[in-house]
Structures are given as C-alpha cells and as structure tokens.
Design a protein around this motif. Structure first.
Motif, short mmCIF file in Angstrom:
data_model
loop_
_atom_site.label_atom_id
_atom_site.label_comp_id
_atom_site.label_asym_id
_atom_site.label_seq_id
_atom_site.Cartn_x
_atom_site.Cartn_y
_atom_site.Cartn_z
N VAL A 1 -10.43 47.66 -48.34
CA VAL A 1 -9.92 47.45 -49.56
C VAL A 1 -10.93 46.36 -50.33
CG1 VAL A 1 -7.46 47.49 -49.07
CG2 VAL A 1 -8.53 45.55 -48.64
N GLY A 2 -11.24 46.98 -51.78
CA GLY A 2 -11.98 45.73 -52.37
C GLY A 2 -12.24 46.52 -54.07
N VAL A 3 -11.44 45.57 -54.98
CA VAL A 3 -11.92 45.91 -56.18
C VAL A 3 -12.71 44.61 -56.83
CG1 VAL A 3 -9.79 46.99 -56.77
CG2 VAL A 3 -9.42 44.50 -56.76
N GLY A 4 -13.18 44.68 -58.01
CA GLY A 4 -14.12 43.83 -58.36
C GLY A 4 -13.87 43.24 -59.73
N ALA A 5 -14.26 42.21 -60.08
CA ALA A 5 -14.26 41.62 -61.47
C ALA A 5 -15.51 40.66 -61.99
CB ALA A 5 -12.88 40.49 -61.77
N ILE A 6 -16.12 41.43 -62.84
CA ILE A 6 -17.69 40.80 -63.30
C ILE A 6 -17.71 40.06 -64.32
CG2 ILE A 6 -20.05 41.69 -63.53
CD1 ILE A 6 -19.43 43.97 -61.66
N GLY A 7 -18.26 38.85 -64.22
CA GLY A 7 -18.45 37.96 -65.56
C GLY A 7 -18.16 36.58 -65.42
N LEU A 8 -18.43 35.85 -66.16
CA LEU A 8 -18.26 34.40 -66.01
C LEU A 8 -16.77 34.01 -65.92
CD1 LEU A 8 -20.47 32.83 -68.77
CD2 LEU A 8 -20.95 32.83 -66.36
N PHE A 9 -16.44 33.20 -64.81
CA PHE A 9 -14.92 32.95 -64.40
C PHE A 9 -13.89 32.74 -65.52
CE2 PHE A 9 -11.65 30.08 -62.90
CZ PHE A 9 -11.17 30.80 -61.72
N ASN B 1 -14.97 44.16 -66.11
CA ASN B 1 -16.22 43.68 -66.42
C ASN B 1 -16.11 43.21 -67.70
OD1 ASN B 1 -18.85 43.39 -67.13
ND2 ASN B 1 -19.55 45.46 -66.29
N TYR B 2 -16.18 41.65 -67.72
CA TYR B 2 -16.07 40.75 -69.00
C TYR B 2 -17.63 40.36 -69.21
CZ TYR B 2 -11.34 41.87 -68.49
OH TYR B 2 -9.80 42.40 -68.54
N SER B 3 -18.71 41.02 -68.78
CA SER B 3 -20.13 40.26 -68.74
C SER B 3 -20.65 40.86 -70.24
CB SER B 3 -20.97 40.75 -67.72
OG SER B 3 -21.36 42.05 -67.72
N GLY B 4 -20.07 41.83 -70.64
CA GLY B 4 -20.66 42.35 -71.97
C GLY B 4 -21.61 43.56 -71.73
N ARG B 5 -22.22 43.54 -70.58
CA ARG B 5 -23.13 44.71 -70.17
C ARG B 5 -22.51 45.42 -68.93
NH1 ARG B 5 -27.47 44.82 -73.42
NH2 ARG B 5 -27.80 42.96 -74.72
N THR B 6 -23.12 46.70 -68.74
CA THR B 6 -22.80 47.40 -67.49
C THR B 6 -23.37 46.52 -66.27
OG1 THR B 6 -24.94 48.73 -67.84
CG2 THR B 6 -23.12 49.73 -68.67
N ALA B 7 -22.51 46.94 -65.12
CA ALA B 7 -22.68 46.19 -64.04
C ALA B 7 -24.02 46.59 -63.39
CB ALA B 7 -21.30 46.28 -63.17
N ARG B 8 -24.77 45.58 -62.67
CA ARG B 8 -25.91 45.94 -61.97
C ARG B 8 -26.04 44.92 -60.93
NH1 ARG B 8 -30.32 48.01 -65.49
NH2 ARG B 8 -31.62 46.71 -63.99
N MET B 9 -26.92 45.46 -60.06
CA MET B 9 -27.57 44.31 -59.03
C MET B 9 -28.84 44.75 -58.57
SD MET B 9 -27.19 41.26 -57.44
CE MET B 9 -25.69 40.68 -58.30
N ALA B 10 -29.71 43.81 -57.93
CA ALA B 10 -31.06 44.29 -57.69
C ALA B 10 -30.99 44.78 -56.18
CB ALA B 10 -32.17 42.76 -57.84
N ALA B 11 -31.99 45.66 -55.87
CA ALA B 11 -31.97 46.25 -54.51
C ALA B 11 -30.88 46.71 -54.03
CB ALA B 11 -32.92 45.13 -53.75
N MET B 12 -30.07 47.50 -54.65
CA MET B 12 -28.71 48.14 -54.05
C MET B 12 -29.09 48.96 -52.79
SD MET B 12 -26.20 49.32 -56.72
CE MET B 12 -25.41 48.22 -58.14
#
Length: 309
Positions: free
Chosen positions: A94-102, A205-216
């Motif tokens: 199980v795992g959902v995410g929320a991306i952005g400043l807290f 996603n509340y970061s304003g941009r599409t979700a990314r991370m280096a070296a997936m």
C-alpha cells in the motif's frame, strides 16, 4: 529450487495489485504457480490482471478493497481463506503519495495519506497475523521505502508513514519472538529507492510541476525483491545499489545524507513541466496508470530535451 518455484501452491494476498509493484508481483506469482488474491480499489483493473494471470495458466481471484476500510480488509482475508483454505503470504503493498512543501499540501491530503499508508497497512497486518497464528505459519511482507530510513523533503508525510512501516515490522518481529512464534511467522520490510511506477502519476502534487526524482530504478528490480521476500523475508531490506548506499550513508552520516537528499528533491521539483495542484488518486482512484512501469523516466527525458539538457 528457484525462489519463484518455492511459492507454487501457496496462497498469497497482494494489495495495491492494480498497477506498479503490486501488479508486477501478482503476475509473477501467478506464473510461478501461486494462488494469488488481488486487492485494490479499481475492481475493473483487477479483473484485467486476473485475466492476464489465468491466460498464462495461473490461478487468481480479485477482491476489490479499499485498505483504509477495516471491514473491507477483513472481507479480503475471509475471501482468501474461503477460496483457498489458508493464507501463506500477505503482501502489504500500500502506498499513496503527496508531493510538495508540507504547508502547501492540504491537511486532508496528509491525513488521507496516513490513513492508507499506515492505518491501511495496520489493518492488513492485523488480519494477516491473526490468520497466521491460527494456522501456525505465514509471511508478512510490508512495502516501505528508502524514505523509511532517510527522510525526504517534499514528501514529508509519505516519509513519515514509511518510517512507521519499518518500525511496525521490527516491533511485530519482537512480539512474535516473545510468544515463541518467530520461527514460523516472519515480517519483512522492502525499502526501494525511487522507482518508475504509476505512483508518481497517482500522487497528490502541490509542487507546481510534474513529479520527478533523479536516477529512478526499474520496477522489475523491486518486483523481484518482493517475490523473493515471500519465501525469504528480511526485517529491513533496501532494494538496489542506490537504496543500499543511502541506507548505509544515513547510518554513518545522517545529517549530511538528509541535506543531500533534500537538495536533490528540491532540484528535481524545479525541473518538471508546469502542473496545477491535484489530489491525484488519494481520495478517489483514477483511470490513468494501470501498468507496472509508469513511463516516468521517458517523460523526464522528454522534459529535459525540451529544456535543452
């Protein structure tokens, strides 16, 4: 005998089975001869996974389940036992995410994330362990994250929930030891690095941009680890070279590792394409993202090309 062969004839519950790790694990287990019980909110997608497994000669049953509903999780366990007589392995994927400043993420989204990632996992663990103790054996595999060990900026509540998953697994193993059942019942925690699955599409996603991370990492790396853990669980299992390096680094240089991780997350948060705020699939499932691979690396490559990198 291969580890996949070891699961033949075993009954294995897999939550979050409509995409990502869960779908990949379910298909692999079905091909290896396991009786696979699939759970997720998207019942229509689960039916597609069942068809894929059965077409390949496997055995599977779909039980639409919202893991944050304790009654639904109880029904999931009962359905598995009614159909196959026992549960040998429960994969708490199980795992959902929320991306952005807290502070930019609505508190309702933080609360829902914890309700799924921690409370939902607790419900699954409780149902599984009660069944394991009744039948005298079983394996619980909890899917955490390298964030279980290394806190990550822009994913504060997700990292907090995954830290709790690791702590829960450790505590459960000690309780099993205290009652003399640690030789027959085991709890393992899988800890991947960032992986290219639909998780990134489904995340709030509340970061304003599409979700990314280096070296997936490729999701198959984690699928392989989860399948292996069904017969050889480890209490704390970072998956892949990057996750193992981050785990060791955090134990040796906690502050430095956290700052470097935060800088990486910050840099990536500024590189994606513009995206309006979204709660993603936190509160309601979405149609997009039903595959194992999320296509995130390909999308990142297109974004980088558009920026001239």
């Amino acid at each position: 005998m291969s580890r996949t062969a070891d699961v033949a004839g075993k009954t294995i519950v897999v939550t979050g089975a409509s995409s990502g790790f869960g779908r990949g694990v379910a298909v692999r287990l079905g091909a290896a001869g396991a009786n696979v019980v699939l759970a997720a909110r998207r019942g229509d997608v689960l039916d597609d996974v069942v068809s894929e497994i059965e077409t390949a000669g496997g055995v599977a049953v779909a039980v639409p389940t919202d893991v944050s509903d304790p009654d639904a999780v109880t029904r999931l366990a009962e359905a598995a036992v009614e159909r196959f007589g026992r549960i040998d392995v429960w994969v708490n994927n199980v795992g959902v995410g929320a991306i952005g400043l807290f502070w930019d993420i609505p508190v309702a989204d933080h609360a829902r994330l914890v309700e799924v990632n921690l409370t939902g996992l607790l419900y699954g663990a409780h149902a599984a362990l009660r069944q394991f103790r009744a039948q005298g054996a079983g394996v619980l595999v909890n899917v955490g994250s390298i964030d279980s060990e290394v806190p990550l900026a822009y994913q504060a509540s997700y990292a907090a929930s995954k830290a709790a998953v690791l702590s829960l697994g450790r505590s459960l193993n000690e309780e099993l030891r205290l009652v003399g059942e640690h030789d027959t019942i085991s709890v393992g925690t899988i800890m991947p690095w960032a992986v290219d699955t639909p998780w990134w599409t489904h995340a709030a996603n509340y970061s304003g941009r599409t979700a990314r991370m280096a070296a997936m990492d490729d999701p198959q790396l984690v699928v392989d680890a989860i399948v292996a853990a069904c017969t050889d669980p480890r209490e704390q299992q970072p998956v892949g070279a990057k996750a193992r390096t981050a785990d060791v680094s955090h134990h040796l240089f906690a502050g430095l590792t956290e700052r470097l991780s935060a800088k990486t997350a910050d840099a990536e948060s500024k590189r994606g394409a513009a995206l309006p705020p979204t709660s993603g699939a936190l509160h309601e499932p979405m149609a997009e993202g039903t595959t194992v691979d999320g296509g995130i690396r390909a999308r990142m490559a297109r974004e980088d090309a558009a920026d001239g990198e």
